[in-house]
Design a protein around this motif. Sequence first.
Motif, PDB file in Angstrom:
ATOM      1  N   ASP A 177      37.511   2.912  -2.188  1.00 29.70           N
ATOM      2  CA  ASP A 177      37.375   1.475  -2.436  1.00 29.70           C
ATOM      3  C   ASP A 177      37.986   0.668  -1.293  1.00 29.70           C
ATOM      4  O   ASP A 177      37.394  -0.311  -0.821  1.00 29.70           O
ATOM      5  N   GLU A 178      39.143   1.090  -0.831  1.00 25.55           N
ATOM      6  CA  GLU A 178      39.797   0.400   0.284  1.00 25.55           C
ATOM      7  C   GLU A 178      38.924   0.459   1.540  1.00 25.55           C
ATOM      8  O   GLU A 178      38.781  -0.534   2.246  1.00 25.55           O
ATOM      9  N   PHE A 179      38.342   1.622   1.795  1.00 26.79           N
ATOM     10  CA  PHE A 179      37.471   1.771   2.961  1.00 26.79           C
ATOM     11  C   PHE A 179      36.238   0.880   2.822  1.00 26.79           C
ATOM     12  O   PHE A 179      35.804   0.251   3.778  1.00 26.79           O
ATOM     13  N   GLY A 180      35.659   0.842   1.614  1.00 28.35           N
ATOM     14  CA  GLY A 180      34.476   0.022   1.372  1.00 28.35           C
ATOM     15  C   GLY A 180      34.751  -1.452   1.612  1.00 28.35           C
ATOM     16  O   GLY A 180      33.924  -2.162   2.203  1.00 28.35           O
ATOM     17  N   THR A 181      35.915  -1.901   1.191  1.00 28.57           N
ATOM     18  CA  THR A 181      36.304  -3.289   1.402  1.00 28.57           C
ATOM     19  C   THR A 181      36.391  -3.606   2.891  1.00 28.57           C
ATOM     20  O   THR A 181      35.997  -4.687   3.331  1.00 28.57           O
ATOM     21  N   LYS A 182      36.877  -2.639   3.666  1.00 26.62           N
ATOM     22  CA  LYS A 182      36.999  -2.840   5.117  1.00 26.62           C
ATOM     23  C   LYS A 182      35.630  -2.901   5.799  1.00 26.62           C
ATOM     24  O   LYS A 182      35.491  -3.537   6.837  1.00 26.62           O
ATOM     25  N   ILE A 183      34.641  -2.228   5.213  1.00 28.48           N
ATOM     26  CA  ILE A 183      33.291  -2.305   5.792  1.00 28.48           C
ATOM     27  C   ILE A 183      32.755  -3.723   5.653  1.00 28.48           C
ATOM     28  O   ILE A 183      32.154  -4.261   6.567  1.00 28.48           O
ATOM     29  N   GLY A 184      32.991  -4.337   4.497  1.00 31.47           N
ATOM     30  CA  GLY A 184      32.601  -5.733   4.342  1.00 31.47           C
ATOM     31  C   GLY A 184      31.943  -6.054   3.020  1.00 31.47           C
ATOM     32  O   GLY A 184      31.535  -5.162   2.263  1.00 31.47           O
ATOM     33  N   PRO A 185      31.813  -7.343   2.728  1.00 37.40           N
ATOM     34  CA  PRO A 185      31.258  -7.784   1.443  1.00 37.40           C
ATOM     35  C   PRO A 185      29.782  -7.418   1.262  1.00 37.40           C
ATOM     36  O   PRO A 185      29.327  -7.225   0.133  1.00 37.40           O
ATOM     37  N   GLU A 186      29.048  -7.323   2.353  1.00 38.53           N
ATOM     38  CA  GLU A 186      27.634  -6.938   2.248  1.00 38.53           C
ATOM     39  C   GLU A 186      27.513  -5.511   1.710  1.00 38.53           C
ATOM     40  O   GLU A 186      26.660  -5.219   0.880  1.00 38.53           O
ATOM     41  N   TYR A 187      28.384  -4.639   2.197  1.00 39.60           N
ATOM     42  CA  TYR A 187      28.410  -3.249   1.736  1.00 39.60           C
ATOM     43  C   TYR A 187      28.757  -3.197   0.248  1.00 39.60           C
ATOM     44  O   TYR A 187      28.104  -2.515  -0.535  1.00 39.60           O
ATOM     45  N   VAL A 188      29.783  -3.938  -0.132  1.00 36.16           N
ATOM     46  CA  VAL A 188      30.215  -3.963  -1.535  1.00 36.16           C
ATOM     47  C   VAL A 188      29.082  -4.463  -2.425  1.00 36.16           C
ATOM     48  O   VAL A 188      28.798  -3.884  -3.472  1.00 36.16           O
ATOM     49  N   ALA A 189      28.400  -5.522  -1.999  1.00 39.48           N
ATOM     50  CA  ALA A 189      27.300  -6.080  -2.785  1.00 39.48           C
ATOM     51  C   ALA A 189      26.148  -5.076  -2.909  1.00 39.48           C
ATOM     52  O   ALA A 189      25.551  -4.938  -3.984  1.00 39.48           O
ATOM     53  N   LEU A 190      25.852  -4.369  -1.820  1.00 40.24           N
ATOM     54  CA  LEU A 190      24.786  -3.367  -1.871  1.00 40.24           C
ATOM     55  C   LEU A 190      25.147  -2.255  -2.841  1.00 40.24           C
ATOM     56  O   LEU A 190      24.322  -1.847  -3.659  1.00 40.24           O
ATOM     57  N   MET A 191      26.377  -1.758  -2.774  1.00 42.14           N
ATOM     58  CA  MET A 191      26.795  -0.672  -3.658  1.00 42.14           C
ATOM     59  C   MET A 191      26.761  -1.120  -5.119  1.00 42.14           C
ATOM     60  O   MET A 191      26.357  -0.379  -6.006  1.00 42.14           O
ATOM     61  N   ASP A 192      27.150  -2.367  -5.340  1.00 47.90           N
ATOM     62  CA  ASP A 192      27.102  -2.913  -6.691  1.00 47.90           C
ATOM     63  C   ASP A 192      25.663  -2.973  -7.184  1.00 47.90           C
ATOM     64  O   ASP A 192      25.356  -2.574  -8.304  1.00 47.90           O
ATOM     65  N   GLY A 193      24.774  -3.441  -6.330  1.00 56.61           N
ATOM     66  CA  GLY A 193      23.363  -3.536  -6.692  1.00 56.61           C
ATOM     67  C   GLY A 193      22.739  -2.175  -6.932  1.00 56.61           C
ATOM     68  O   GLY A 193      21.881  -2.019  -7.803  1.00 56.61           O
ATOM     69  N   LEU A 194      23.164  -1.170  -6.182  1.00 53.10           N
ATOM     70  CA  LEU A 194      22.615   0.179  -6.350  1.00 53.10           C
ATOM     71  C   LEU A 194      22.956   0.766  -7.709  1.00 53.10           C
ATOM     72  O   LEU A 194      22.195   1.561  -8.250  1.00 53.10           O
ATOM     73  N   GLN A 195      24.080   0.363  -8.261  1.00 50.71           N
ATOM     74  CA  GLN A 195      24.447   0.856  -9.587  1.00 50.71           C
ATOM     75  C   GLN A 195      23.459   0.396 -10.654  1.00 50.71           C
ATOM     76  O   GLN A 195      23.248   1.077 -11.642  1.00 50.71           O
ATOM     77  N   GLU A 196      22.891  -0.762 -10.441  1.00 50.88           N
ATOM     78  CA  GLU A 196      21.953  -1.332 -11.399  1.00 50.88           C
ATOM     79  C   GLU A 196      20.509  -0.898 -11.147  1.00 50.88           C
ATOM     80  O   GLU A 196      19.630  -1.174 -11.933  1.00 50.88           O
ATOM     81  N   LEU A 197      20.284  -0.246 -10.017  1.00 49.63           N
ATOM     82  CA  LEU A 197      18.934   0.106  -9.593  1.00 49.63           C
ATOM     83  C   LEU A 197      18.548   1.497 -10.083  1.00 49.63           C
ATOM     84  O   LEU A 197      19.345   2.429 -10.011  1.00 49.63           O
ATOM     85  N   ASP A 198      17.334   1.633 -10.565  1.00 48.38           N
ATOM     86  CA  ASP A 198      16.807   2.944 -10.960  1.00 48.38           C
ATOM     87  C   ASP A 198      16.563   3.752  -9.693  1.00 48.38           C
ATOM     88  O   ASP A 198      15.720   3.395  -8.869  1.00 48.38           O
ATOM     89  N   GLN A 199      17.312   4.837  -9.534  1.00 45.62           N
ATOM     90  CA  GLN A 199      17.223   5.646  -8.316  1.00 45.62           C
ATOM     91  C   GLN A 199      15.871   6.336  -8.172  1.00 45.62           C
ATOM     92  O   GLN A 199      15.503   6.760  -7.082  1.00 45.62           O
TER      93      GLN A 199
END
Length: 124
Positions: free
Chosen positions: A81-103
Amino acid sequence: MNLKSIVAVLAIAAVPLCAQAQQKGTPKVTKADAQKVIAIISGDKAKTKLYCDISALGEQIDAAAEKKDEKKIDELSQKADEFGTKIGPEYVALMDGLQELDQNSKIGQEIGTMLEALDKLCTK
């Protein structure tokens, strides 16, 4: 690493951040969002390393899950989580969106394929 593992690892890394994003209303994730994140990560050596570190942590999380070691899972997830935060908010938003997406959906598979390209940067 296969597509489901990639998404699982990235989703695990973003879980603590998801609560924050959901409070703001989570937009639907798009291929354009994934392309933007991939460009951000692949264009910055430090962010590429963080992404690869998250991937490595994901493998450790998988191993801890097999052993049912919740303490280790929590510890590794927090680090991811700490590493993800350092990548940036766009990364966090994408990962959040992927949780809701049918893989298994077309868009889910396309984004998964796009993210696999990032994994190739980790093998260099």
